[in-house]
Design a protein around this motif. Structure first.
Motif, PDB file in Angstrom:
ATOM      1  N   ILE A  52       0.865  -1.185   0.000  1.00 43.77           N
ATOM      2  CA  ILE A  52       0.000   0.000   0.000  1.00 43.77           C
ATOM      3  C   ILE A  52       0.897   1.228   0.000  1.00 43.77           C
ATOM      4  N   GLU A  53       0.526   2.222  -0.785  1.00 45.73           N
ATOM      5  CA  GLU A  53       1.240   3.502  -0.775  1.00 45.73           C
ATOM      6  C   GLU A  53       0.234   4.624  -0.531  1.00 45.73           C
ATOM      7  N   SER A  54       0.563   5.503   0.418  1.00 44.39           N
ATOM      8  CA  SER A  54      -0.330   6.590   0.819  1.00 44.39           C
ATOM      9  C   SER A  54       0.425   7.910   0.740  1.00 44.39           C
ATOM     10  N   HIS A  55      -0.175   8.887   0.047  1.00 47.66           N
ATOM     11  CA  HIS A  55       0.469  10.199  -0.130  1.00 47.66           C
ATOM     12  C   HIS A  55      -0.366  11.325   0.480  1.00 47.66           C
ATOM     13  N   PHE A  56       0.367  12.316   0.996  1.00 41.68           N
ATOM     14  CA  PHE A  56      -0.253  13.537   1.516  1.00 41.68           C
ATOM     15  C   PHE A  56       0.677  14.672   1.107  1.00 41.68           C
ATOM     16  N   LYS A  94       4.111   8.750   2.440  1.00 40.35           N
ATOM     17  CA  LYS A  94       4.955   9.828   1.929  1.00 40.35           C
ATOM     18  C   LYS A  94       4.252  11.174   2.005  1.00 40.35           C
ATOM     19  N   THR A  95       5.056  12.179   2.360  1.00 42.50           N
ATOM     20  CA  THR A  95       4.638  13.576   2.243  1.00 42.50           C
ATOM     21  C   THR A  95       5.812  14.379   1.725  1.00 42.50           C
ATOM     22  N   SER A  96       5.533  15.284   0.799  1.00 41.19           N
ATOM     23  CA  SER A  96       6.515  16.250   0.340  1.00 41.19           C
ATOM     24  C   SER A  96       5.791  17.552   0.037  1.00 41.19           C
ATOM     25  N   HIS A  97       6.464  18.673   0.292  1.00 38.93           N
ATOM     26  CA  HIS A  97       5.897  19.978  -0.045  1.00 38.93           C
ATOM     27  C   HIS A  97       6.402  20.485  -1.396  1.00 38.93           C
ATOM     28  N   LEU A  98       7.057  19.602  -2.159  1.00 40.34           N
ATOM     29  CA  LEU A  98       7.523  19.958  -3.493  1.00 40.34           C
ATOM     30  C   LEU A  98       7.059  18.916  -4.503  1.00 40.34           C
ATOM     31  N   VAL A  99       5.764  18.722  -4.560  1.00 42.43           N
ATOM     32  CA  VAL A  99       5.162  17.811  -5.542  1.00 42.43           C
ATOM     33  C   VAL A  99       4.196  18.626  -6.399  1.00 42.43           C
ATOM     34  N   LYS A 100       4.623  18.934  -7.610  1.00 39.79           N
ATOM     35  CA  LYS A 100       3.800  19.751  -8.500  1.00 39.79           C
ATOM     36  C   LYS A 100       2.751  18.914  -9.226  1.00 39.79           C
ATOM     37  N   PRO A 124       0.569  15.641  -8.977  1.00 37.39           N
ATOM     38  CA  PRO A 124       0.198  14.777  -7.852  1.00 37.39           C
ATOM     39  C   PRO A 124       0.306  13.290  -8.150  1.00 37.39           C
ATOM     40  N   TYR A 125       0.713  12.551  -7.112  1.00 36.31           N
ATOM     41  CA  TYR A 125       0.618  11.100  -7.120  1.00 36.31           C
ATOM     42  C   TYR A 125      -0.838  10.714  -6.832  1.00 36.31           C
ATOM     43  N   PRO A 126      -1.198   9.454  -7.031  1.00 31.15           N
ATOM     44  CA  PRO A 126      -2.468   8.994  -6.463  1.00 31.15           C
ATOM     45  C   PRO A 126      -2.446   9.150  -4.945  1.00 31.15           C
ATOM     46  N   LYS A 127      -3.621   9.345  -4.353  1.00 29.93           N
ATOM     47  CA  LYS A 127      -3.705   9.403  -2.888  1.00 29.93           C
ATOM     48  C   LYS A 127      -3.399   8.030  -2.297  1.00 29.93           C
ATOM     49  N   HIS A 130      -1.699  -2.669  -4.101  1.00 28.96           N
ATOM     50  CA  HIS A 130      -1.419  -3.812  -4.962  1.00 28.96           C
ATOM     51  C   HIS A 130      -1.654  -5.098  -4.181  1.00 28.96           C
ATOM     52  N   GLY A 131      -2.309  -6.058  -4.837  1.00 25.44           N
ATOM     53  CA  GLY A 131      -2.564  -7.349  -4.214  1.00 25.44           C
ATOM     54  C   GLY A 131      -2.277  -8.483  -5.172  1.00 25.44           C
ATOM     55  N   THR A 132      -2.533  -9.677  -4.714  1.00 30.44           N
ATOM     56  CA  THR A 132      -2.240 -10.862  -5.524  1.00 30.44           C
ATOM     57  C   THR A 132      -3.178 -11.009  -6.712  1.00 30.44           C
ATOM     58  N   LYS A 133      -4.327 -10.334  -6.692  1.00 32.26           N
ATOM     59  CA  LYS A 133      -5.291 -10.461  -7.788  1.00 32.26           C
ATOM     60  C   LYS A 133      -5.464  -9.184  -8.603  1.00 32.26           C
ATOM     61  N   GLY A 134      -4.933  -8.061  -8.109  1.00 33.91           N
ATOM     62  CA  GLY A 134      -5.135  -6.821  -8.839  1.00 33.91           C
ATOM     63  C   GLY A 134      -4.649  -5.616  -8.068  1.00 33.91           C
ATOM     64  N   SER A 135      -5.100  -4.428  -8.509  1.00 34.25           N
ATOM     65  CA  SER A 135      -4.647  -3.169  -7.919  1.00 34.25           C
ATOM     66  C   SER A 135      -5.815  -2.199  -7.756  1.00 34.25           C
ATOM     67  N   PHE A 136      -5.661  -1.273  -6.819  1.00 41.82           N
ATOM     68  CA  PHE A 136      -6.624  -0.187  -6.597  1.00 41.82           C
ATOM     69  C   PHE A 136      -5.855   1.126  -6.622  1.00 41.82           C
ATOM     70  N   ILE A 137      -6.334   2.075  -7.426  1.00 40.51           N
ATOM     71  CA  ILE A 137      -5.718   3.392  -7.531  1.00 40.51           C
ATOM     72  C   ILE A 137      -6.777   4.445  -7.258  1.00 40.51           C
ATOM     73  N   LYS A 138      -6.463   5.371  -6.354  1.00 38.41           N
ATOM     74  CA  LYS A 138      -7.401   6.462  -6.041  1.00 38.41           C
ATOM     75  C   LYS A 138      -6.657   7.788  -6.068  1.00 38.41           C
ATOM     76  N   TYR A 139      -7.067   8.682  -6.957  1.00 41.42           N
ATOM     77  CA  TYR A 139      -6.533  10.038  -6.995  1.00 41.42           C
ATOM     78  C   TYR A 139      -7.431  10.968  -6.183  1.00 41.42           C
ATOM     79  N   GLY A 140      -6.841  12.022  -5.660  1.00 44.13           N
ATOM     80  CA  GLY A 140      -7.621  13.069  -5.010  1.00 44.13           C
ATOM     81  C   GLY A 140      -7.895  12.789  -3.550  1.00 44.13           C
ATOM     82  N   ILE A 141      -7.688  13.820  -2.713  1.00 38.59           N
ATOM     83  CA  ILE A 141      -7.901  13.712  -1.283  1.00 38.59           C
ATOM     84  C   ILE A 141      -9.330  14.094  -0.926  1.00 38.59           C
TER      85      ILE A 141
END
Length: 346
Positions: free
Chosen positions: A149-153, A224-230, A232-235, A239-250
């Protein structure tokens, strides 16, 4: 039965992230707000709610009708005010972070336990719509067993004037407290934590960047958090053994509140359809599939709903003591020794 509350602090946090939710709840009454200096122009905005404003802290602490006090003050004062409230037999809600050290956190929890009181941090982002969508995907096992899992702010705020802040005034204590708590609320205590915490805009300031990884038995979580991201990454990336979930926007609650749109207004907090998360997976026939996950409507006021049930009805509190201690230990340990490093939990 109404739960009568008081607030210590009358700044942005109280006005933006608490009062809009509390004042719409019929079973909670805000009786008194303390601030060191009065803000009469701001106070006038609440003249319809019969709130008493004061710069006399004792008048709040000694008011026996007030059963819950919310502390919305600078991080360095949380421990002092929380301890004072507990000593006056008040249940306590503390704006994040709960404390600045694990030792402080333990002392507050032990004091609350001795007095039979509720104390917990305002982990309102457990009720972000994007996080609720992630939990739905995990609970329904759309992607199979979790791999990562990856989480961005993130922000893009290139200016960073010098100020004399402490370690707990940076991004990890300020924003990481949310991203860490969200994961701990689902999976509990990690086995190991990797830290890379830095100031990237102004080396004289507290951190404005962190890359932290929580290691569990069979998967890891990247925060992850950075104040220099012009761009945006997905929020969230899952990733799992059967597929993936991607969510943009906070979650949109904060954006609405900043714009003066209140929780009782039409459209408050709604996520636009183009930002709904997508699950892509392989079905039992080996065919690629895609599911759109409608973003649940977030509601920070659910923290207060839980506190009402905990204080008035004896229900369990939202943020468990062991979760509070785990989050503070993860936060504080990030500033012990050199970075980058790995911290092993016992």
């Amino acid at each position: 039965m109404k739960l009568k509350t008081g607030f210590i602090g009358f700044g942005k946090s109280t006005n933006r992230y608490h009062l809009p939710y509390v004042l719409k709840r019929e079973n909670i009454e805000v009786k008194k707000i303390y601030n060191r200096t009065r803000k009469e122009e701001l106070e006038n905005k609440y003249k319809d709610y019969d709130i008493e404003f004061t710069n006399d802290l004792n008048s709040l602490l000694e008011d026996k009708e007030i059963k819950l006090v919310t502390i919305c003050t600078p991080h360095s004062t949380h421990f002092e005010f929380a301890k004072l409230c507990l000593e006056h037999n008040k249940n306590v809600l503390i704006e994040k972070p709960f404390a600045t050290t694990l030792e402080e956190a333990k002392e507050l929890l032990n004091l609350a336990k001795d007095k039979g009181l509720i104390i917990m941090p305002y982990q309102n982002r457990r009720f972000d719509g994007d996080f609720l969508a992630l939990k739905e995907v995990i609970n329904k096992k759309y992607v199979g067993d979790i791999v990562e899992i990856e989480s961005h702010f993130d922000y893009y705020r290139p200016e960073s004037p010098t100020y004399n802040g402490k370690y707990y005034d940076g991004s990890f204590f300020g924003l990481g407290v949310h991203t860490v708590d969200q994961i701990v609320s689902i999976f509990g205590r990690p086995k190991k934590v990797y830290y890379d915490i830095r100031a990237i805009r102004n080396k004289n300031n507290p951190d404005d960047y962190y890359h932290v990884e929580l290691f569990y038995d069979s998967f890891k979580v990247i925060l992850k958090t950075s104040h220099l991201v012009k761009s945006p990454y997905p929020k969230f990336i899952l990733h799992g053994t059967k597929g993936s979930f991607i969510k943009y926007g906070i979650d949109k609650q904060e954006e609405c509140l900043k714009a003066g749109i209140m929780p009782w207004d039409e459209g408050f907090g709604l996520d636009p359809e183009e930002l709904y998360g997508k699950v892509t997976y392989v079905d039992e026939n080996g065919q690629d599939k895609e599911i759109t996950i409608k973003t649940p409507l977030g509601d920070y006021g659910r923290v207060y709903d839980n506190l009402y049930d905990a204080i008035i009805n004896g229900k369990d509190k939202l943020v468990k003591d062991e979760e509070i201690l785990t989050v503070i230990e993860i936060l504080e340990s990030g500033f012990k020794g050199e970075n980058p490093k790995i911290y092993k939990f016992e």
